[in-house]
Design an enzyme around this catalytic site. Structure first.
Site, PDB file in Angstrom:
ATOM      1  N   GLU A 218      45.578  31.977  25.482  1.00 57.92           N
ATOM      2  CA  GLU A 218      44.568  32.155  26.527  1.00 57.92           C
ATOM      3  C   GLU A 218      43.174  31.941  25.949  1.00 57.92           C
ATOM      4  O   GLU A 218      42.756  32.651  25.028  1.00 57.92           O
ATOM      5  CB  GLU A 218      44.658  33.552  27.143  1.00 57.92           C
ATOM      6  CG  GLU A 218      43.610  33.774  28.230  1.00 57.92           C
ATOM      7  CD  GLU A 218      43.640  35.161  28.823  1.00 57.92           C
ATOM      8  OE1 GLU A 218      42.729  35.507  29.595  1.00 57.92           O
ATOM      9  OE2 GLU A 218      44.585  35.922  28.502  1.00 57.92           O
TER      10      GLU A 218
ATOM     11  N   LYS B  22      60.440  49.864  27.316  1.00 56.72           N
ATOM     12  CA  LYS B  22      60.161  48.564  27.942  1.00 56.72           C
ATOM     13  C   LYS B  22      60.058  48.645  29.457  1.00 56.72           C
ATOM     14  O   LYS B  22      60.391  47.679  30.169  1.00 56.72           O
ATOM     15  CB  LYS B  22      61.221  47.542  27.541  1.00 56.72           C
ATOM     16  CG  LYS B  22      61.300  47.271  26.045  1.00 56.72           C
ATOM     17  CD  LYS B  22      62.384  46.257  25.727  1.00 56.72           C
ATOM     18  CE  LYS B  22      62.399  45.896  24.240  1.00 56.72           C
ATOM     19  NZ  LYS B  22      62.854  47.011  23.399  1.00 56.72           N
TER      20      LYS B  22
ATOM     21  N   HIS C  74      35.195  31.166  31.677  1.00 63.60           N
ATOM     22  CA  HIS C  74      36.548  30.612  31.738  1.00 63.60           C
ATOM     23  C   HIS C  74      36.535  29.146  32.151  1.00 63.60           C
ATOM     24  O   HIS C  74      37.357  28.357  31.672  1.00 63.60           O
ATOM     25  CB  HIS C  74      37.412  31.425  32.703  1.00 63.60           C
ATOM     26  CG  HIS C  74      38.045  32.625  32.074  1.00 63.60           C
ATOM     27  ND1 HIS C  74      39.252  32.563  31.426  1.00 63.60           N
ATOM     28  CD2 HIS C  74      37.622  33.911  31.961  1.00 63.60           C
ATOM     29  CE1 HIS C  74      39.559  33.762  30.956  1.00 63.60           C
ATOM     30  NE2 HIS C  74      38.588  34.592  31.265  1.00 63.60           N
TER      31      HIS C  74
END
Length: 590
Positions: A269, A401, A575
């Site tokens: 990212e 999890k 971004h």
């Protein structure tokens, strides 16, 4: 049975007309229309009656004559009549019993034999054949894997075309070629290559080549060389065919508890590392952050069942009685020299009992360690509670999890609080924002907005972003990012409103510095960069606790930077500038 045959309509045109069936050609081709594939024979086609009626007849016959013969033999024994003396009706019953038994044996075995023969006849995949034969193999494979149905499929079925030039072979010898053919043919299981060859790298290469031939898809672009496949055998990944490259960036220095740390982050990212780095810069310029590890204990919660809820409650009282804790701790701690039982909390659901064990695990994340200890306790309890039925070693009351209130409230792994006071001038110059805007945004976004959404443990901006990146870089279990990202971010104006107090509270960071993926070369290097590689011999568990504190400190930096970007209206602009590729994606795919 003909009315129930499967038919598949192929589209008109050169692609359909060039198909060749492996065994025999299609029976007819309608002029200017469609081609019908030859139907697949089934075992039930040889039966005069529908399959369910034939089964019912022979099942009934088998049990009826068996009952009749047993009843007759009982009477003979009572009357002292020799068993070998049989009447005509008994003889007929014996013949019927044998016949029905043969039918049932054949019924359950014929489908297996037929499927085995069918699989063997369709596993040949010769990439050197011409294009027509490759299309025929693809058509045969699509027939084998087509779902069973009694209606005509109107949509054309995609045909798998194999381009031999696109499949890059990594084989180095004729012997490897023979092994690949054995894997493709089903003679050698793919999962057994490492044990048969004794060479993990060679096994990965052969498995990769076999996969390309069976799937008809190229794995070019997935790296194979340059990885130590011996290091993952039996602990990290089964049946490898390569490895995935994830870039690792660094953020920092993060000034935490008086020490500087350069934080490795594995991510794809854009802006994430840069944003975290900016947060580290703001924290450093303001004097650093401080952290406290509040709790350190991994959990496992088995589920057991009793005949009655009263009996389950008896075990609950026994487990939670302080007088019994020392005995249970001795039994539990046998699993490891680092395992130390801390507490046991029980919860009931009817006659089912869930027991949540919590224990320290040294520098390991500790799932295997705590599971072994729990198994020791269950074996011990079986002596005093023989009617206890162990349903599962994990009953999800752990909880692993999964987002859960028990982890948010009680904690799991390392519970950490990290805080910093960011000076007014740093907020203006570095973060391009102001204290009032950050406090208001945090209240409306991270607190009120998350409450409106009904989140569980998600009272933050993007804690999971930083947690996942550090987890992947340092060899942690990425799936445990779920509970490890539980975080509440708090912001308050201090020093007469001039400065900002920011904190993150993370109750269940599950990390370790030994075991699992931490032993791989790349991940070990990242741990070494942080100074927490391996186990701490002088103070067991301190390396793992420090890693958890670094994770929390990095989350603090990430929260501070992202919230500032949102408050200043910089998020979209950054971004669009740094997180968009300039390459032509459409051309890259061709």
């Amino acid at each position: 049975m003909d009315s129930h045959r499967r038919r598949r309509a192929l589209p008109e045109g050169p692609t359909a007309s060039s198909l060749k069936l492996l065994k025999k050609p299609s029976s007819a081709v309608a002029k200017g229309s469609h081609r019908t594939a030859s139907p697949t024979l089934k075992a039930s086609d040889a039966l005069p009656l529908p399959l369910y009626l034939t089964n019912a007849v022979f099942f009934t016959l088998f049990f009826a004559v068996a009952y009749y013969l047993l009843h007759r033999w009982r009477d003979k024994i009572r009357n002292s009549t020799p068993l070998h003396v049989v009447t005509l009706s008994e003889l007929a019953a014996i013949v019927s019993l044998i016949a029905s038994f043969i039918y049932l044996l054949g019924f359950f075995g014929i489908d297996f034999v037929q499927s085995f023969i069918s699989r063997a006849s369709h596993d040949v995949w010769d990439l050197e054949d011409d294009a027509g034969e490759a299309d025929a193999v693809a058509e045969s494979r699509s027939n084998n894997h087509r779902p069973r149905c009694d209606f005509v499929i109107e949509q054309p079925v995609p045909i798998l075309k194999v381009d031999p030039d696109s499949l890059v072979s990594s084989l180095s010898s004729e012997e490897d070629e023979k092994i690949v053919q054995s894997v493709v043919g089903g003679t050698i299981p793919s999962y057994s290559l490492e044990s048969k060859l004794g060479d993990c790298t060679r096994a990965a290469s052969i498995r990769r080549e076999a996969l390309q031939r069976m799937s008809g898809r190229s794995l070019q672009g997935l790296p194979l060389d340059g990885f130590d496949y011996d290091s993952i055998l039996g602990q990290c990944c089964e049946m490898p065919v390569g490895y995935v490259q994830i870039p690792v960036g660094i953020a920092g220095p993060l000034l935490l508890d008086g020490f500087e740390y350069t934080v490795p982050m594995a991510t794809t990212e854009g802006c994430l590392v840069a944003s975290t780095n900016r947060g580290c810069k703001a924290i450093y310029a303001s004097g650093g952050a401080t952290s406290v590890v509040l709790r350190d204990g991994m959990t496992r919660a088995p589920v057991v069942r009793f005949a009655t809820a009263k009996r389950a409650a008896e075990l609950k009282f026994y487990m939670e009685d302080p007088l019994n804790f020392d005995t249970l701790a001795v039994v539990f701690n046998r699993s490891s020299r680092f395992a130390r039982l801390q507490s046991i909390h029980c919860s009931m659901a009817g006659r089912n009992l869930y027991m949540r064990f919590s224990c320290s695990t040294g520098d390991a994340m500790g799932m295997n360690m705590v599971s072994k200890g729990v198994q020791n306790v269950l074996d011990f309890l079986q002596n005093d509670f023989p009617d206890m039925d162990v349903i599962g070693i994990s009953g999800n009351y752990c909880s692993d999890k999964k987002p859960s209130a028990v982890n948010w409230i009680e904690g799991r792994g390392k519970s950490v609080v990290c805080e910093a006071i960011i000076k007014e001038e740093v907020i203006k110059k570095v973060l391009k924002s102001n204290v009032a805007a950050l406090v208001e945004l945090n209240m409306l976004k991270n607190l009120a907005g998350s409450a409106v959404a009904g989140v569980l443990g998600g009272y933050n901006a993007h804690a999971s972003n930083i947690v996942s990146a550090i987890f992947i870089a340092t060899g942690q279990d990425p799936a445990q990012n779920i509970e490890s990202s539980h975080c509440i971010t708090m912001m308050e104006a201090v020093n007469d409103g001039r400065d900002l107090h920011i904190s993150v509270s993370m109750p269940s960071i599950e990390v370790g510095t030994v075991g699992g993926g931490t032993q791989l070369a790349s991940q070990s290097a990242c741990l070494n960069l942080l100074g927490v590689k391996g186990a701490n011999k002088e103070s067991p568990g301190s390396n793992a606790r420090l890693l958890a504190a670094i994770v929390a400190g990095s989350v603090l930096a990430g929260e501070l930077s992202l919230m500032s970007a949102i408050a200043a209206g910089q998020l979209v602009r950054s971004h669009m500038k740094y997180n968009r590729s300039s390459k032509d994606v459409c051309n890259m795919a061709n």
